[in-house]
Design a protein around this motif. Structure first.
Motif, short mmCIF file in Angstrom:
data_model
loop_
_atom_site.label_atom_id
_atom_site.label_comp_id
_atom_site.label_asym_id
_atom_site.label_seq_id
_atom_site.Cartn_x
_atom_site.Cartn_y
_atom_site.Cartn_z
N GLY A 16 -1.11 -4.24 -0.35
CA GLY A 16 -0.44 -5.52 -0.17
C GLY A 16 -1.43 -6.65 0.03
N ILE A 17 -2.60 -6.36 0.57
CA ILE A 17 -3.66 -7.35 0.75
C ILE A 17 -4.66 -7.16 -0.38
N VAL A 18 -4.81 -8.16 -1.23
CA VAL A 18 -5.69 -8.01 -2.39
C VAL A 18 -6.87 -8.98 -2.39
N ASP A 19 -6.90 -9.89 -1.41
CA ASP A 19 -7.96 -10.89 -1.43
C ASP A 19 -9.20 -10.49 -0.65
N ARG A 20 -9.19 -9.30 -0.03
CA ARG A 20 -10.36 -8.84 0.70
C ARG A 20 -10.30 -7.33 0.89
N ASP A 21 -11.45 -6.75 1.15
CA ASP A 21 -11.55 -5.32 1.42
C ASP A 21 -11.32 -5.12 2.92
N PHE A 22 -10.07 -4.97 3.30
CA PHE A 22 -9.71 -5.03 4.71
C PHE A 22 -10.10 -3.77 5.47
N VAL A 23 -10.26 -3.94 6.79
CA VAL A 23 -10.71 -2.88 7.68
C VAL A 23 -9.53 -2.02 8.11
N ILE A 24 -9.74 -0.71 8.11
CA ILE A 24 -8.73 0.23 8.60
C ILE A 24 -9.03 0.64 10.05
N ALA A 25 -10.29 0.94 10.34
CA ALA A 25 -10.69 1.36 11.69
C ALA A 25 -12.17 1.11 11.88
N THR A 26 -12.58 0.98 13.12
CA THR A 26 -13.99 0.81 13.47
C THR A 26 -14.34 1.69 14.66
N ILE B 158 7.57 -0.47 -6.10
CA ILE B 158 8.22 -0.82 -4.84
C ILE B 158 7.16 -0.94 -3.76
N LYS B 159 7.49 -1.64 -2.68
CA LYS B 159 6.57 -1.78 -1.55
C LYS B 159 6.95 -0.79 -0.46
N VAL B 160 5.96 -0.02 -0.01
CA VAL B 160 6.18 0.94 1.06
C VAL B 160 5.00 0.89 2.01
N ALA B 161 5.24 1.25 3.27
CA ALA B 161 4.18 1.36 4.27
C ALA B 161 3.79 2.83 4.37
N VAL B 162 2.54 3.13 4.05
CA VAL B 162 2.05 4.51 4.04
C VAL B 162 1.22 4.75 5.30
N GLN B 163 1.49 5.87 5.96
CA GLN B 163 0.79 6.19 7.20
C GLN B 163 -0.67 6.54 6.93
N VAL B 164 -1.54 6.14 7.87
CA VAL B 164 -2.96 6.51 7.82
C VAL B 164 -3.20 7.64 8.81
N GLU C 101 0.52 -1.18 3.78
CA GLU C 101 1.58 -1.49 2.83
C GLU C 101 0.99 -1.53 1.42
N VAL C 102 1.65 -0.83 0.50
CA VAL C 102 1.17 -0.78 -0.88
C VAL C 102 2.34 -0.99 -1.83
N SER C 103 2.01 -1.39 -3.04
CA SER C 103 2.98 -1.46 -4.14
C SER C 103 2.66 -0.33 -5.08
N VAL C 104 3.68 0.47 -5.43
CA VAL C 104 3.41 1.70 -6.17
C VAL C 104 4.66 2.14 -6.93
N ASP C 105 4.44 2.86 -8.01
CA ASP C 105 5.54 3.48 -8.73
C ASP C 105 6.12 4.60 -7.87
N PRO C 106 7.43 4.79 -7.85
CA PRO C 106 8.03 5.83 -7.01
C PRO C 106 7.47 7.23 -7.25
N ASP C 107 7.00 7.50 -8.46
CA ASP C 107 6.46 8.83 -8.75
C ASP C 107 5.11 9.07 -8.11
N ASN C 108 4.46 8.00 -7.63
CA ASN C 108 3.09 8.13 -7.11
C ASN C 108 2.95 7.66 -5.67
N ILE C 109 4.03 7.70 -4.91
CA ILE C 109 3.94 7.28 -3.51
C ILE C 109 3.13 8.30 -2.71
#
Length: 213
Positions: free
Chosen positions: A174-184, A104-110, A135-143
């Motif tokens: 959810g973004i797989v085409d690049r190593d996206f930035v979280i914070a700077t 499932i897709k869920v938004a996980v807090q940073v 946002e990540v895709s994950v099995d419910p047991d591993n959220i």
């Protein structure tokens, strides 16, 4: 990984706006559990339970186990909460039923730590948070309950990317085409002081008319 949060509920027999209004008159919040290729389950919740969950961070990625009138527990995510436009009290809740092994897709807090000891911030740098959730895709047991970002070693112009975050191999962003930035940590903004305005020139002395003859 995510712990189960148990919610006690009661079963609603009827669907529709009239039945939902009747549930609210009883002081309860109508709710529905949908998904996993099963018929929707109609339940009613204590509004205090809903409000208790809403004030917690990351409620959209929290895994719930709903127990209704002694039936088999239903694992679900709280997807949407409708609030009254005036009182802000919950008036309806949507849950998504979880099926074992189904991603499932869920938004996980940073969660950011180490800001007070960050080298760059101590030097005057400014923390620029690009993503408060991922946002990540994950099995419910591993959220994941959250992703933790340690800022303590970041200098000015350093950044944190997805590859810097520790996570289970089954968690797919959810973004797989690049190593996206979280914070700077951005360089401090230097504001140039305005130059002082030039003093107005003194008015020229009036020319003398005529002279002695």
């Amino acid at each position: 990984m995510t712990n189960f949060t148990t919610i006690e509920a009661s079963v609603r027999a009827k669907a529709g706006k009239g039945a939902a209004r009747a549930t609210r008159r009883e002081g309860l919040v109508p709710a529905v559990i949908y998904g996993a290729k099963q018929d929707a389950s109609l339940i009613a919740l204590d509004p205090r339970v809903v409000l208790r969950e809403l004030v917690k961070t990351g409620w959209r990625s929290r895994l719930y186990e709903i127990k209704a009138d002694g039936g088999a527990p239903i694992r679900a995510l709280m997807r949407e909460v409708q609030l009254h436009p005036v009182s802000d009290r919950p008036i309806h809740v949507d849950f998504q039923r979880l099926a074992p092994g189904e991603h499932i897709k869920v938004a996980v807090q940073v969660v950011f730590t180490g800001e007070e000891s960050s080298v760059g911030i101590k030097r005057g740098g400014v923390l620029n948070i690009v993503r408060h959730t991922v946002e990540v895709s994950v099995d419910p047991d591993n959220i994941p309950t959250s992703f933790t970002v340690d800022l303590s070693n970041l200098d000015i112009n350093d950044n944190v990317r997805w590859s810097d975050i520790k996570h289970d191999d089954n968690v797919v962003p959810g973004i797989v085409d690049r190593d996206f930035v979280i914070a700077t940590v951005a360089a401090p903004t230097v504001v140039a002081e305005p130059e002082p305005a030039a003093a107005p020139a003194a008015p020229a002395a009036p020319a003398k008319k005529g002279g002695k003859k």
